[in-house]
Each structure stands twice: as structure tokens, then as C-alpha cells.
Motif scaffolding. Structure first.
Motif, PDB file in Angstrom:
ATOM      1  N   PHE A 198      37.152  42.990  45.950  1.00 46.00           N
ATOM      2  CA  PHE A 198      37.652  41.788  45.292  1.00 46.00           C
ATOM      3  C   PHE A 198      36.540  40.756  45.396  1.00 46.00           C
ATOM      4  O   PHE A 198      36.165  40.354  46.495  1.00 46.00           O
ATOM      5  CB  PHE A 198      38.873  41.230  46.020  1.00 46.00           C
ATOM      6  N   GLU A 199      35.998  40.292  44.264  1.00 45.66           N
ATOM      7  CA  GLU A 199      35.054  39.177  44.282  1.00 45.66           C
ATOM      8  C   GLU A 199      35.821  37.929  43.846  1.00 45.66           C
ATOM      9  O   GLU A 199      36.294  37.855  42.719  1.00 45.66           O
ATOM     10  CB  GLU A 199      33.878  39.439  43.353  1.00 45.66           C
ATOM     11  N   VAL A 200      35.965  36.977  44.750  1.00 43.89           N
ATOM     12  CA  VAL A 200      36.793  35.800  44.482  1.00 43.89           C
ATOM     13  C   VAL A 200      36.068  34.870  43.519  1.00 43.89           C
ATOM     14  O   VAL A 200      34.993  34.356  43.808  1.00 43.89           O
ATOM     15  CB  VAL A 200      37.143  35.059  45.792  1.00 43.89           C
TER      16      VAL A 200
ATOM     17  N   GLY B  52      33.389  33.163  45.694  1.00 47.02           N
ATOM     18  CA  GLY B  52      32.127  33.890  45.779  1.00 47.02           C
ATOM     19  C   GLY B  52      32.121  35.004  46.804  1.00 47.02           C
ATOM     20  O   GLY B  52      31.203  35.828  46.822  1.00 47.02           O
ATOM     21  N   LYS B  53      33.119  35.053  47.670  1.00 47.28           N
ATOM     22  CA  LYS B  53      33.159  36.086  48.703  1.00 47.28           C
ATOM     23  C   LYS B  53      33.639  37.416  48.120  1.00 47.28           C
ATOM     24  O   LYS B  53      34.404  37.459  47.167  1.00 47.28           O
ATOM     25  CB  LYS B  53      34.075  35.669  49.856  1.00 47.28           C
ATOM     26  N   LYS B  54      33.155  38.520  48.720  1.00 43.09           N
ATOM     27  CA  LYS B  54      33.556  39.863  48.301  1.00 43.09           C
ATOM     28  C   LYS B  54      34.417  40.470  49.407  1.00 43.09           C
ATOM     29  O   LYS B  54      33.972  40.606  50.547  1.00 43.09           O
ATOM     30  CB  LYS B  54      32.335  40.725  48.020  1.00 43.09           C
ATOM     31  N   ILE B  55      35.639  40.813  49.062  1.00 42.61           N
ATOM     32  CA  ILE B  55      36.585  41.387  50.018  1.00 42.61           C
ATOM     33  C   ILE B  55      36.687  42.893  49.764  1.00 42.61           C
ATOM     34  O   ILE B  55      37.128  43.310  48.693  1.00 42.61           O
ATOM     35  CB  ILE B  55      37.973  40.739  49.867  1.00 42.61           C
TER      36      ILE B  55
ATOM     37  N   MET C 273      37.418  44.389  35.874  1.00 44.40           N
ATOM     38  CA  MET C 273      38.718  43.791  35.558  1.00 44.40           C
ATOM     39  C   MET C 273      38.881  42.467  36.317  1.00 44.40           C
ATOM     40  O   MET C 273      38.462  42.336  37.468  1.00 44.40           O
ATOM     41  CB  MET C 273      39.819  44.785  35.931  1.00 44.40           C
ATOM     42  N   ILE C 274      39.503  41.480  35.660  1.00 44.61           N
ATOM     43  CA  ILE C 274      39.744  40.171  36.277  1.00 44.61           C
ATOM     44  C   ILE C 274      41.245  40.004  36.483  1.00 44.61           C
ATOM     45  O   ILE C 274      42.028  40.142  35.546  1.00 44.61           O
ATOM     46  CB  ILE C 274      39.189  39.040  35.405  1.00 44.61           C
TER      47      ILE C 274
ATOM     48  N   LYS D 268      37.646  39.262  40.704  1.00 45.23           N
ATOM     49  CA  LYS D 268      37.066  40.251  39.795  1.00 45.23           C
ATOM     50  C   LYS D 268      36.854  41.537  40.575  1.00 45.23           C
ATOM     51  O   LYS D 268      36.397  41.525  41.722  1.00 45.23           O
ATOM     52  CB  LYS D 268      35.717  39.749  39.261  1.00 45.23           C
ATOM     53  N   ILE D 269      37.216  42.683  39.957  1.00 46.34           N
ATOM     54  CA  ILE D 269      37.055  43.972  40.612  1.00 46.34           C
ATOM     55  C   ILE D 269      35.600  44.402  40.456  1.00 46.34           C
ATOM     56  O   ILE D 269      35.106  44.559  39.337  1.00 46.34           O
ATOM     57  CB  ILE D 269      37.981  45.042  40.001  1.00 46.34           C
ATOM     58  N   THR D 270      34.902  44.571  41.563  1.00 51.17           N
ATOM     59  CA  THR D 270      33.490  44.954  41.528  1.00 51.17           C
ATOM     60  C   THR D 270      33.271  46.186  42.382  1.00 51.17           C
ATOM     61  O   THR D 270      34.155  46.607  43.139  1.00 51.17           O
ATOM     62  CB  THR D 270      32.581  43.810  42.021  1.00 51.17           C
TER      63      THR D 270
END
Length: 207
Positions: free
Chosen positions: A102-104, A114-117, A191-192, A202-204
Motif C-alpha cells: 500500500f503506497e499512501v 508517501g509511506k509504503k505499507i 490500482m488506486i 495505490k497498490i504497488t
């Protein structure tokens, strides 16, 4: 002049510094030019590569069958009259499910943007999402339910399921330029997703 959001593709008015849909920051003029150049160059490169591959394949087939070039062309023209070949875009291989993030993009808590979970399926068989601290992914957003949604793997697919949340779960539709409410959907890179009214991710994949 209007500017295009690098995250969701939405056209925004020139006087806006943030995207009206996903909240992403307006790119600088230099970044916008680089993005536009890449978007123009990529289809051209792919087209040239496909043409070269097609020509090489046709030449190999002619040699193998012992045909002359004229005979091969005649056969191809006849086949083209009988049926139109459908060209399907090449699909990239699906990334490993443990490499999804999850990229916020937008959240009420500025430190989250901006964080990636990571979606840690090796640790959690089911990843719960919500406002409560008992969830795997905690979203401190008053419009997000305590237990808002869950993510699990079904038949090798990563599936997002809304748990009857108060304010809903939505996925951005690039064709309409709006968010569509969903109950269950397969998650794919790019996907957002919006949880409630304010939190957008955003799915990264793993860089």
C-alpha cells in the motif's frame, strides 16, 4: 494550462497544487516534461519491437517452408482477407503476492503520506484494515470503520473485501474519472483504492 496527475491521471486546473481526486502533489514543470516524453516514447518503442519480431518470424517461416517471398506474401494476403487477426497486448507476469504494498497517497495523518505499507501474507493469512489498533493495517482516519476491510489470497489472487464499513471502500475508475464503490475486488498493481472519505492508497510492487 491544466496539468495531469502522475498518480491517477486526472486533469487538474492550473491553479491547483494538489490533485482533486487522489490528493497527489502537482509535479514540477521538469517532471511533467519527463513524464510526457516517457509516455510518448514507450508506445513507439514497443511498436518498433513488435514489427521487428513479426518480420523475423515471417522470414524464418518462409525459409522453413521452402517458399519464395512472393508465395509467402500471397498466402498471408489471402489469410488476411478471410479473417482479421486480433492483436492482444502483452500482459506482464503477475508479481509475487508477497511483493505487494500500500503506497499512501492521501491521509488525514500527514506522516503517513508517501509511506509504503507491505502486505505481509507470509506472516498474516488475512490482513485486516481499519481504524482500530487490533488491525494489521491501521488507518487513523475518522471516516474509516474500526474493522473496515480485509485482504486475503484466493486461488492465487489477492482479493480485497469490504466488511460492511460505514463509509465504504472505493476503487478509482480511470474511464469515468471517479471512484466506484466495491464490495469485493481483485487487487492489481497500479490500482488506486480509497477507504472511507479521506484515505487513498495505490497498490504497488516491491522496487
Amino acid at each position: 494550462m491544466p496539468w495531469k496527475c502522475p498518480v491517477c491521471g486526472t486533469e487538474n486546473e492550473d491553479d491547483r497544487e494538489f490533485c482533486v481526486v487522489c490528493g497527489a502533489v502537482r509535479p514540477s514543470a521538469e517532471e511533467a516534461e519527463k513524464q510526457e516524453a516517457l509516455q510518448l516514447q514507450e508506445p513507439r518503442d514497443k511498436h518498433i519491437e513488435k514489427v521487428e519480431e513479426k518480420v523475423a518470424g515471417e522470414e524464418a517461416a518462409v525459409v522453413e517452408a521452402g517458399e519464395t517471398v512472393e508465395e509467402a506474401v500471397a498466402v498471408e494476403e489471402k489469410a488476411g482477407e478471410e479473417a482479421v487477426e486480433e492483436v492482444k497486448p502483452e500482459q506482464p507476469p503477475a508479481p509475487p503476492i508477497e511483493a505487494l504494498y500500500f503506497e499512501v497517497v492521501n491521509a488525514p495523518a500527514p506522516d503517513l503520506v508517501g509511506k509504503k505499507i507491505p502486505l505481509m501474507f507470509k506472516v498474516f493469512p488475512q490482513i485486516t484494515i481499519g481504524r482500530s489498533p487490533e488491525n494489521v493495517v491501521i488507518l487513523p482516519d475518522p471516516t474509516v470503520s474500526r474493522r473496515h476491510a480485509t485482504i486475503r489470497v484466493e486461488d492465487g489472487r489477492v482479493v480485497l473485501i469490504d466488511l460492511g464499513s460505514t463509509n465504504g471502500t472505493f476503487v478509482y475508475n480511470s474511464e469515468t474519472g471517479s471512484f466506484d464503490k466495491v464490495e469485493k475486488i481483485e487487487l492489481k498493481p497500479g490500482m488506486i483504492v480509497r477507504f472511507g472519505e479521506n484515505t487513498i492508497v495505490k497498490i504497488t510492487t516491491e522496487p
